[in-house]
Design a protein around this motif. Structure first.
Motif, PDB file in Angstrom:
ATOM      1  N   TYR A   7     -29.029  -7.153  -7.832  1.00  0.00           N
ATOM      2  CA  TYR A   7     -29.379  -5.745  -7.705  1.00  0.00           C
ATOM      3  C   TYR A   7     -29.596  -5.225  -9.118  1.00  0.00           C
ATOM      4  CZ  TYR A   7     -27.380  -6.103  -3.012  1.00  0.00           C
ATOM      5  OH  TYR A   7     -27.105  -6.472  -1.723  1.00  0.00           O
ATOM      6  N   ASN A   8     -30.826  -4.878  -9.442  1.00  0.00           N
ATOM      7  CA  ASN A   8     -31.141  -4.394 -10.780  1.00  0.00           C
ATOM      8  C   ASN A   8     -31.656  -2.963 -10.691  1.00  0.00           C
ATOM      9  OD1 ASN A   8     -32.084  -7.611 -11.003  1.00  0.00           O
ATOM     10  ND2 ASN A   8     -30.729  -6.843 -12.567  1.00  0.00           N
ATOM     11  N   GLY A   9     -30.850  -2.020 -11.173  1.00  0.00           N
ATOM     12  CA  GLY A   9     -31.231  -0.612 -11.154  1.00  0.00           C
ATOM     13  C   GLY A   9     -32.182  -0.264 -12.280  1.00  0.00           C
ATOM     14  N   LYS A  10     -32.470   1.008 -12.410  1.00  0.00           N
ATOM     15  CA  LYS A  10     -33.382   1.485 -13.440  1.00  0.00           C
ATOM     16  C   LYS A  10     -32.900   1.055 -14.826  1.00  0.00           C
ATOM     17  CE  LYS A  10     -35.959   5.464 -14.966  1.00  0.00           C
ATOM     18  NZ  LYS A  10     -36.373   6.815 -14.642  1.00  0.00           N
ATOM     19  N   ASN A  11     -33.843   0.633 -15.665  1.00  0.00           N
ATOM     20  CA  ASN A  11     -33.610   0.186 -17.045  1.00  0.00           C
ATOM     21  C   ASN A  11     -32.819  -1.114 -17.151  1.00  0.00           C
ATOM     22  OD1 ASN A  11     -35.060   2.361 -18.198  1.00  0.00           O
ATOM     23  ND2 ASN A  11     -33.290   3.669 -17.857  1.00  0.00           N
ATOM     24  N   SER A  12     -32.714  -1.865 -16.078  1.00  0.00           N
ATOM     25  CA  SER A  12     -32.025  -3.158 -16.173  1.00  0.00           C
ATOM     26  C   SER A  12     -33.056  -4.282 -16.200  1.00  0.00           C
ATOM     27  CB  SER A  12     -31.053  -3.353 -15.014  1.00  0.00           C
ATOM     28  OG  SER A  12     -31.751  -3.410 -13.794  1.00  0.00           O
ATOM     29  N   TYR A  13     -32.645  -5.419 -16.704  1.00  0.00           N
ATOM     30  CA  TYR A  13     -33.515  -6.580 -16.846  1.00  0.00           C
ATOM     31  C   TYR A  13     -32.647  -7.825 -16.835  1.00  0.00           C
ATOM     32  CZ  TYR A  13     -31.779  -6.143 -21.602  1.00  0.00           C
ATOM     33  OH  TYR A  13     -30.952  -6.035 -22.693  1.00  0.00           O
ATOM     34  N   ASN A  14     -33.291  -8.990 -16.755  1.00  0.00           N
ATOM     35  CA  ASN A  14     -32.565 -10.256 -16.834  1.00  0.00           C
ATOM     36  C   ASN A  14     -33.022 -10.982 -18.086  1.00  0.00           C
ATOM     37  OD1 ASN A  14     -33.070  -9.689 -13.716  1.00  0.00           O
ATOM     38  ND2 ASN A  14     -31.111 -10.707 -13.972  1.00  0.00           N
ATOM     39  N   VAL A  15     -32.088 -11.376 -18.923  1.00  0.00           N
ATOM     40  CA  VAL A  15     -32.399 -12.042 -20.186  1.00  0.00           C
ATOM     41  C   VAL A  15     -32.969 -13.431 -19.929  1.00  0.00           C
ATOM     42  CG1 VAL A  15     -30.658 -10.770 -21.485  1.00  0.00           C
ATOM     43  CG2 VAL A  15     -30.061 -12.971 -20.470  1.00  0.00           C
ATOM     44  N   ILE A  16     -33.636 -13.971 -20.925  1.00  0.00           N
ATOM     45  CA  ILE A  16     -34.241 -15.300 -20.801  1.00  0.00           C
ATOM     46  C   ILE A  16     -33.138 -16.342 -20.576  1.00  0.00           C
ATOM     47  CG2 ILE A  16     -34.282 -15.777 -23.285  1.00  0.00           C
ATOM     48  CD1 ILE A  16     -37.143 -16.999 -22.718  1.00  0.00           C
ATOM     49  N   HIS A  17     -33.380 -17.221 -19.592  1.00  0.00           N
ATOM     50  CA  HIS A  17     -32.383 -18.231 -19.237  1.00  0.00           C
ATOM     51  C   HIS A  17     -33.058 -19.348 -18.445  1.00  0.00           C
ATOM     52  CE1 HIS A  17     -32.588 -15.718 -15.628  1.00  0.00           C
ATOM     53  NE2 HIS A  17     -32.122 -16.749 -14.945  1.00  0.00           N
ATOM     54  N   ARG A  18     -32.304 -20.382 -18.185  1.00  0.00           N
ATOM     55  CA  ARG A  18     -32.718 -21.456 -17.287  1.00  0.00           C
ATOM     56  C   ARG A  18     -31.513 -21.804 -16.422  1.00  0.00           C
ATOM     57  NH1 ARG A  18     -34.856 -25.728 -21.192  1.00  0.00           N
ATOM     58  NH2 ARG A  18     -34.920 -24.005 -22.581  1.00  0.00           N
ATOM     59  N   HIS A  19     -31.705 -22.644 -15.443  1.00  0.00           N
ATOM     60  CA  HIS A  19     -30.634 -23.002 -14.517  1.00  0.00           C
ATOM     61  C   HIS A  19     -30.266 -24.474 -14.708  1.00  0.00           C
ATOM     62  CE1 HIS A  19     -31.105 -19.399 -11.719  1.00  0.00           C
ATOM     63  NE2 HIS A  19     -31.979 -19.217 -12.695  1.00  0.00           N
ATOM     64  N   PRO A  20     -29.186 -24.744 -15.433  1.00  0.00           N
ATOM     65  CA  PRO A  20     -28.787 -26.140 -15.645  1.00  0.00           C
ATOM     66  C   PRO A  20     -28.163 -26.742 -14.381  1.00  0.00           C
ATOM     67  CG  PRO A  20     -27.190 -24.672 -16.645  1.00  0.00           C
ATOM     68  CD  PRO A  20     -28.306 -23.808 -16.115  1.00  0.00           C
ATOM     69  N   HIS A  21     -28.126 -28.050 -14.330  1.00  0.00           N
ATOM     70  CA  HIS A  21     -27.464 -28.803 -13.253  1.00  0.00           C
ATOM     71  C   HIS A  21     -28.092 -28.570 -11.885  1.00  0.00           C
ATOM     72  CE1 HIS A  21     -24.586 -29.469 -16.410  1.00  0.00           C
ATOM     73  NE2 HIS A  21     -24.288 -28.189 -16.450  1.00  0.00           N
ATOM     74  N   THR A  22     -29.377 -28.260 -11.862  1.00  0.00           N
ATOM     75  CA  THR A  22     -30.106 -28.131 -10.605  1.00  0.00           C
ATOM     76  C   THR A  22     -31.560 -28.518 -10.854  1.00  0.00           C
ATOM     77  OG1 THR A  22     -30.425 -26.694  -8.685  1.00  0.00           O
ATOM     78  CG2 THR A  22     -30.697 -25.691 -10.869  1.00  0.00           C
ATOM     79  N   ASP A  23     -32.328 -28.687  -9.794  1.00  0.00           N
ATOM     80  CA  ASP A  23     -33.715 -29.145  -9.946  1.00  0.00           C
ATOM     81  C   ASP A  23     -34.751 -28.035  -9.819  1.00  0.00           C
ATOM     82  OD1 ASP A  23     -33.023 -31.922 -10.256  1.00  0.00           O
ATOM     83  OD2 ASP A  23     -32.526 -31.899  -8.133  1.00  0.00           O
TER      84      ASP A  23
END
Length: 100
Positions: A7-23
Motif C-alpha cells: 500500500y503506497n500512499g501519496k508521495n511514497s515510492y519503492n527504492v531500487i532493489h532486486r529479489h534474492p533467493h528466487t527466480d
C-alpha cells in the motif's frame, strides 16, 4: 506462494532493489492510476533484447501498470517504483516464484 501486499500512499515510492533467493518476480495491480508511479526495470547486464530493442544504450524500461494485468520478470533485475503523486494509494501484490 507467499504474497506481499504493498500500500503506497501519496508521495511514497519503492527504492531500487532486486529479489534474492528466487527466480521470478510477479506483480499484480488491483488499483492503479497513471500518476501513482511507474514500475521501472533496470538492466545491469548490458544485454539488450526485446524490452530494450531499438533503445540504444538505454538500460531502463518504464511500465505504467494496467489494472488487472500481471507483470513477471527475472528476480535478478533491479527495479523500483516512482513517486506516487495521486491522493489515492497505489496497491500492488508481489509474488516471488522459485522454479526447480
Amino acid at each position: 506462494f507467499p504474497v506481499t501486499i504493498n500500500y503506497n500512499g501519496k508521495n511514497s515510492y519503492n527504492v531500487i532493489h532486486r529479489h534474492p533467493h528466487t527466480d521470478l518476480v510477479a506483480l499484480y495491480y488491483p488499483k492503479f492510476k497513471i500518476n501513482n508511479g511507474s514500475l521501472v526495470i533496470v538492466r545491469s547486464d548490458n544485454l539488450h533484447v526485446n524490452l530494450y530493442h531499438k533503445k540504444g544504450c538505454m538500460v531502463r524500461h518504464k511500465i505504467d501498470p494496467k489494472v488487472g494485468k500481471i507483470y513477471i520478470f527475472p528476480a535478478y533485475l533491479l527495479h523500483y517504483v516512482e513517486n506516487n503523486y495521486e491522493d489515492e494509494e497505489r496497491i500492488s501484490l508481489a509474488f516471488n516464484i522459485t522454479t526447480f
